[in-house]
Scaffold this motif. Sequence first.
Motif, PDB file in Angstrom:
ATOM      1  N   ARG A   1      -5.650 -14.658  29.544  1.00  0.00           N
ATOM      2  CA  ARG A   1      -5.997 -15.066  30.901  1.00  0.00           C
ATOM      3  C   ARG A   1      -5.285 -16.354  31.292  1.00  0.00           C
ATOM      4  O   ARG A   1      -4.623 -16.981  30.472  1.00  0.00           O
TER       5      ARG A   1
ATOM      6  N   ARG B   1      -5.127  -5.696  22.340  1.00  0.00           N
ATOM      7  CA  ARG B   1      -5.966  -5.349  23.490  1.00  0.00           C
ATOM      8  C   ARG B   1      -6.594  -6.561  24.154  1.00  0.00           C
ATOM      9  O   ARG B   1      -7.197  -6.449  25.223  1.00  0.00           O
TER      10      ARG B   1
ATOM     11  N   GLU C   1     -14.120  -7.804  20.281  1.00  0.00           N
ATOM     12  CA  GLU C   1     -13.701  -8.320  18.968  1.00  0.00           C
ATOM     13  C   GLU C   1     -14.956  -8.478  18.123  1.00  0.00           C
ATOM     14  O   GLU C   1     -15.927  -9.111  18.550  1.00  0.00           O
TER      15      GLU C   1
ATOM     16  N   GLU D   1     -14.727  -8.806  26.484  1.00  0.00           N
ATOM     17  CA  GLU D   1     -14.005  -9.132  27.716  1.00  0.00           C
ATOM     18  C   GLU D   1     -14.113  -7.963  28.675  1.00  0.00           C
ATOM     19  O   GLU D   1     -13.865  -6.818  28.302  1.00  0.00           O
ATOM     20  N   SER D   2     -14.487  -8.286  29.896  1.00  0.00           N
ATOM     21  CA  SER D   2     -14.494  -7.268  30.940  1.00  0.00           C
ATOM     22  C   SER D   2     -13.279  -7.509  31.817  1.00  0.00           C
ATOM     23  O   SER D   2     -12.520  -8.457  31.596  1.00  0.00           O
TER      24      SER D   2
ATOM     25  N   VAL E   1     -16.640 -11.189  20.663  1.00  0.00           N
ATOM     26  CA  VAL E   1     -16.102 -11.477  21.988  1.00  0.00           C
ATOM     27  C   VAL E   1     -16.128 -10.181  22.791  1.00  0.00           C
ATOM     28  O   VAL E   1     -15.745  -9.124  22.274  1.00  0.00           O
TER      29      VAL E   1
ATOM     30  N   VAL F   1     -13.889  -1.103  19.283  1.00  0.00           N
ATOM     31  CA  VAL F   1     -12.559  -1.696  19.355  1.00  0.00           C
ATOM     32  C   VAL F   1     -11.599  -0.736  20.076  1.00  0.00           C
ATOM     33  O   VAL F   1     -10.821  -1.132  20.928  1.00  0.00           O
ATOM     34  N   ASP F   2     -11.716   0.556  19.729  1.00  0.00           N
ATOM     35  CA  ASP F   2     -10.839   1.552  20.363  1.00  0.00           C
ATOM     36  C   ASP F   2     -11.372   2.029  21.704  1.00  0.00           C
ATOM     37  O   ASP F   2     -10.614   2.503  22.535  1.00  0.00           O
TER      38      ASP F   2
ATOM     39  N   PRO G   1     -13.779   0.297  24.184  1.00  0.00           N
ATOM     40  CA  PRO G   1     -14.690  -0.759  24.668  1.00  0.00           C
ATOM     41  C   PRO G   1     -15.595  -0.292  25.812  1.00  0.00           C
ATOM     42  O   PRO G   1     -16.684  -0.831  26.007  1.00  0.00           O
TER      43      PRO G   1
ATOM     44  N   VAL H   1     -15.958  -3.179  30.548  1.00  0.00           N
ATOM     45  CA  VAL H   1     -15.536  -3.877  29.326  1.00  0.00           C
ATOM     46  C   VAL H   1     -14.212  -3.287  28.842  1.00  0.00           C
ATOM     47  O   VAL H   1     -14.054  -2.066  28.763  1.00  0.00           O
ATOM     48  N   VAL H   2     -13.247  -4.158  28.573  1.00  0.00           N
ATOM     49  CA  VAL H   2     -11.905  -3.706  28.189  1.00  0.00           C
ATOM     50  C   VAL H   2     -11.495  -4.174  26.797  1.00  0.00           C
ATOM     51  O   VAL H   2     -10.449  -3.769  26.277  1.00  0.00           O
ATOM     52  N   PHE H   3     -12.293  -5.037  26.181  1.00  0.00           N
ATOM     53  CA  PHE H   3     -11.902  -5.569  24.868  1.00  0.00           C
ATOM     54  C   PHE H   3     -13.141  -6.042  24.126  1.00  0.00           C
ATOM     55  O   PHE H   3     -14.009  -6.712  24.699  1.00  0.00           O
TER      56      PHE H   3
ATOM     57  N   ALA I   1     -14.059 -11.187  33.072  1.00  0.00           N
ATOM     58  CA  ALA I   1     -14.163 -12.432  32.305  1.00  0.00           C
ATOM     59  C   ALA I   1     -14.459 -12.141  30.843  1.00  0.00           C
ATOM     60  O   ALA I   1     -14.766 -11.016  30.458  1.00  0.00           O
ATOM     61  N   ALA I   2     -14.363 -13.214  30.043  1.00  0.00           N
ATOM     62  CA  ALA I   2     -14.692 -13.122  28.624  1.00  0.00           C
ATOM     63  C   ALA I   2     -16.073 -13.709  28.390  1.00  0.00           C
ATOM     64  O   ALA I   2     -16.468 -14.665  29.032  1.00  0.00           O
TER      65      ALA I   2
END
Lengths: 119, 374
Positions: free
Chosen positions: B304, B300, A36, A54-55, A52, A78-79, A81, A32-34, A58-59
């Motif tokens: 896509r 961040r 929300e 996001e890896s 939300v 958030v900081d 993920p 996971v990179v993001f 995909a989201a």
Amino acid sequence: MKYTKDHEWLRVEGDLVVVGITEHAATALGDVVFVELPEVETMVAEGDEICVIESVKAASDILAPVDGEIVEINDKLVDNPGLVNTDPTGAAWFFKLRLDDLAVLDAFMDEDEYADMIG
Amino acid sequence: MGAALADQIERLGLNDLHESLGAKMVPFAGYLMPIQYAAGVMKEHLHTRSAAGLFDVSHMGQVVLRPKAGMEALCLALEALMPVDVLGLAAGRQRYGLFTNETGGILDDLMFANREDHLFLVVNAACKQADVAHLRLHLSHVSQIEFIQDRALLALQGPKAEMVLERLIPQVRTLRFMDVGVFGEAWVSRSGYTGEDGFEISLPQSRASYWAEQLIQAPEVLPIGLGARDSLRLEAGLCLYGHDLTEHTSPVEAGLSWALQKSRREGGARPAGFPGHERILNEITRGPERMRVGLRPEGRAPMREGTLLFHPDGTPLGEVTSGGFGPSEGAPLAMGYVPVAFSAPGTLLMGEVRGKHLPVAVAPLPFHPTHYKR
């Protein structure tokens, strides 16, 4: 702990419900990179897309499991993920909901039922 | 997935090995391919940058063009399909090429190698049937067209790739970037799709498992899936056909003018004479209307493929053609097309993510420095 068919876990904490995603879901999502998060004090209805995730692949969304009010969010996600992958059922909770009646949680799966569902 | 669809998905020769390595297999370009292994996309990506990664890219098309009337006639005929200098490519060397169409768009991008008495091509999986038909239609008078179906293709990429491969093929250390060599059953090129040093190795299908197992046993090597392959090539600023390049995209717009050698341009030894040369040469002289650019979202949230791009005043400008997260950069990255006036690095644009306009800056490519052994 209770589980939804959307791979969320629900843990009662006092008069609140803490919500996160299961280890099974975190593994399926990948790194996971993001994240929300919703705003605190938002009123949400069951099925609303409120987070939300996001890896690298995909989201996807986290849906509100029940009607309620968002009373706390986990800003750490958030900081960082990646917590969703390293500690999905602990440090990586997403939000806390206040419900009118905690009895609605009875309708969700327990651990054994969830384990059966994911096979 | 329905049974009918499943029947159309082919399994490649190394399927069992992938599964034994914990791969998650997904359909891609008609084949069941490993999207990731147990380590996951992030670790696979970073391992390729720091050590070495083994990729199975056997879905790609391998084609041998064997001349009927000399190499020169073959090279000139291939030049009629590509805006690229084929004749000037020395034996033992490989070059990047593009098949163009009459409107100057790109039918496919490929690698072609001069192997003294024939040419060897590697083309994209999704385009390979059409490419072979295209070659048969236009080159049969000067060449036999051998669509190789019985060879696998592996890629070994990363700073330790040479160290690992030379244990099996000592001569590979003499290759430099874009050199090719035939070492027994292994057809090797020093190239790849990650921005790192590395090799692509064509092998007889019956021997591919043996080679893959030998390579994967090396302590430096992890198996790498398509997920990390995509993030590695994105960081390296490399195009993905069907996304960053299409039949409507010209090589000039795509920022691939470096692949169009002087000999094929106006004033060169063999100018024009390829499909779409009017548009392509005109764009080289006068500049294209739009350009492929690197994009770094300021927040961040990944932007896509398909993310719409806007001027800060709300005017639509273009869209993202590849986007995701760059593990080595620790940030979201994307590429897309915008009008030339907005293509300078540092230009601030907005990308529409889930209905919100978020800031994104035009950035130089590649995002991550490349490490080719030139």
